[in-house]
Design a protein around this motif. Structure first.
Motif, short mmCIF file in Angstrom:
data_model
loop_
_atom_site.label_atom_id
_atom_site.label_comp_id
_atom_site.label_asym_id
_atom_site.label_seq_id
_atom_site.Cartn_x
_atom_site.Cartn_y
_atom_site.Cartn_z
N LEU A 93 0.84 -1.20 0.00
CA LEU A 93 0.00 0.00 0.00
C LEU A 93 0.87 1.24 0.00
N GLY A 94 0.41 2.28 -0.66
CA GLY A 94 1.12 3.55 -0.65
C GLY A 94 0.56 4.48 -1.69
N PRO A 95 0.83 5.77 -1.54
CA PRO A 95 0.33 6.74 -2.50
C PRO A 95 1.06 6.64 -3.83
N ASN A 96 0.56 7.33 -4.84
CA ASN A 96 1.23 7.38 -6.14
C ASN A 96 2.67 7.83 -5.95
N GLY A 97 3.59 7.15 -6.63
CA GLY A 97 4.99 7.53 -6.56
C GLY A 97 5.75 6.98 -5.38
N SER A 98 5.16 6.07 -4.62
CA SER A 98 5.84 5.56 -3.42
C SER A 98 6.73 4.36 -3.69
N GLY A 99 6.73 3.82 -4.92
CA GLY A 99 7.64 2.74 -5.27
C GLY A 99 7.02 1.36 -5.35
N LYS A 100 5.71 1.27 -5.32
CA LYS A 100 5.04 -0.04 -5.37
C LYS A 100 5.32 -0.77 -6.68
N THR A 101 5.07 -0.13 -7.80
CA THR A 101 5.26 -0.75 -9.11
C THR A 101 6.74 -1.00 -9.38
N THR A 102 7.59 -0.09 -8.98
CA THR A 102 9.03 -0.27 -9.16
C THR A 102 9.52 -1.47 -8.36
N THR A 103 9.05 -1.62 -7.15
CA THR A 103 9.43 -2.77 -6.32
C THR A 103 9.01 -4.07 -6.98
N LEU A 104 7.77 -4.15 -7.42
CA LEU A 104 7.29 -5.37 -8.07
C LEU A 104 8.05 -5.63 -9.37
N GLY A 105 8.35 -4.58 -10.11
CA GLY A 105 9.13 -4.73 -11.35
C GLY A 105 10.50 -5.31 -11.09
N MET A 106 11.16 -4.86 -10.02
CA MET A 106 12.47 -5.41 -9.68
C MET A 106 12.35 -6.88 -9.27
N LEU A 107 11.35 -7.20 -8.47
CA LEU A 107 11.19 -8.57 -7.98
C LEU A 107 10.83 -9.54 -9.11
N LEU A 108 10.22 -9.03 -10.17
CA LEU A 108 9.86 -9.87 -11.31
C LEU A 108 10.95 -9.88 -12.39
N GLY A 109 12.02 -9.11 -12.18
CA GLY A 109 13.12 -9.10 -13.13
C GLY A 109 12.90 -8.20 -14.32
N ILE A 110 11.89 -7.34 -14.27
CA ILE A 110 11.59 -6.42 -15.36
C ILE A 110 12.43 -5.15 -15.26
N ILE A 111 12.69 -4.72 -14.04
CA ILE A 111 13.48 -3.51 -13.77
C ILE A 111 14.75 -3.93 -13.04
N GLN A 112 15.90 -3.43 -13.50
CA GLN A 112 17.18 -3.73 -12.87
C GLN A 112 17.38 -2.84 -11.64
N PRO A 113 17.61 -3.43 -10.46
CA PRO A 113 17.88 -2.61 -9.27
C PRO A 113 19.17 -1.82 -9.42
N THR A 114 19.22 -0.65 -8.81
CA THR A 114 20.45 0.14 -8.77
C THR A 114 21.46 -0.56 -7.87
N TYR A 162 17.84 -9.43 -4.22
CA TYR A 162 16.62 -10.14 -3.86
C TYR A 162 16.78 -11.61 -4.20
N SER A 163 16.00 -12.44 -3.56
CA SER A 163 16.10 -13.87 -3.76
C SER A 163 14.72 -14.50 -3.65
N TRP A 164 14.38 -15.35 -4.63
CA TRP A 164 13.16 -16.14 -4.60
C TRP A 164 13.55 -17.56 -4.21
N PHE A 165 12.91 -18.13 -3.21
CA PHE A 165 13.15 -19.51 -2.77
C PHE A 165 14.64 -19.77 -2.55
N ASN A 166 15.33 -18.78 -1.97
CA ASN A 166 16.76 -18.86 -1.65
C ASN A 166 17.66 -19.05 -2.85
N ASN A 167 17.18 -18.68 -4.03
CA ASN A 167 18.00 -18.65 -5.25
C ASN A 167 18.26 -17.20 -5.60
N GLY A 168 19.47 -16.73 -5.46
CA GLY A 168 19.79 -15.34 -5.71
C GLY A 168 19.45 -14.88 -7.11
N ALA A 169 19.03 -13.62 -7.23
CA ALA A 169 18.70 -13.05 -8.55
C ALA A 169 19.43 -11.74 -8.73
#
Length: 80
Positions: A48-69, A73-80
């Protein structure tokens, strides 16, 4: 001021998703700044958060769509 709120309940200790100091910056703008998170099997989370708080960016990084600066992050203890 941006605010990203994660609601959680814990049921198990098996980690499904973890982040460590996850950051995304666009020039001088910090979209996500040092997110530390651990999601365990069976847990229910809401982002939850207002517009511009980083929700979509966070999900994009976790899905591998956006490269973190920086950070990781790790899914099921497999580093990404």
């Amino acid at each position: 001021m941006n605010c990203l709120l994660l609601l959680q309940t814990h049921y198990n200790l098996e980690t499904v998703l973890s982040t460590t100091a996850l950051k995304k910056q666009y020039g001088p703008i910090k979209a996500v700044n040092g997110l530390d998170l651990r999601v365990e099997k069976g847990a229910v989370y809401g982002i939850l958060g207002p517009n511009g708080s980083g929700k979509t960016t966070t999900l994009g990084m976790l899905l591998g769509i956006i490269q973190p600066t920086s950070g990781a992050y790790s899914w099921f203890n497999n580093g990404a």
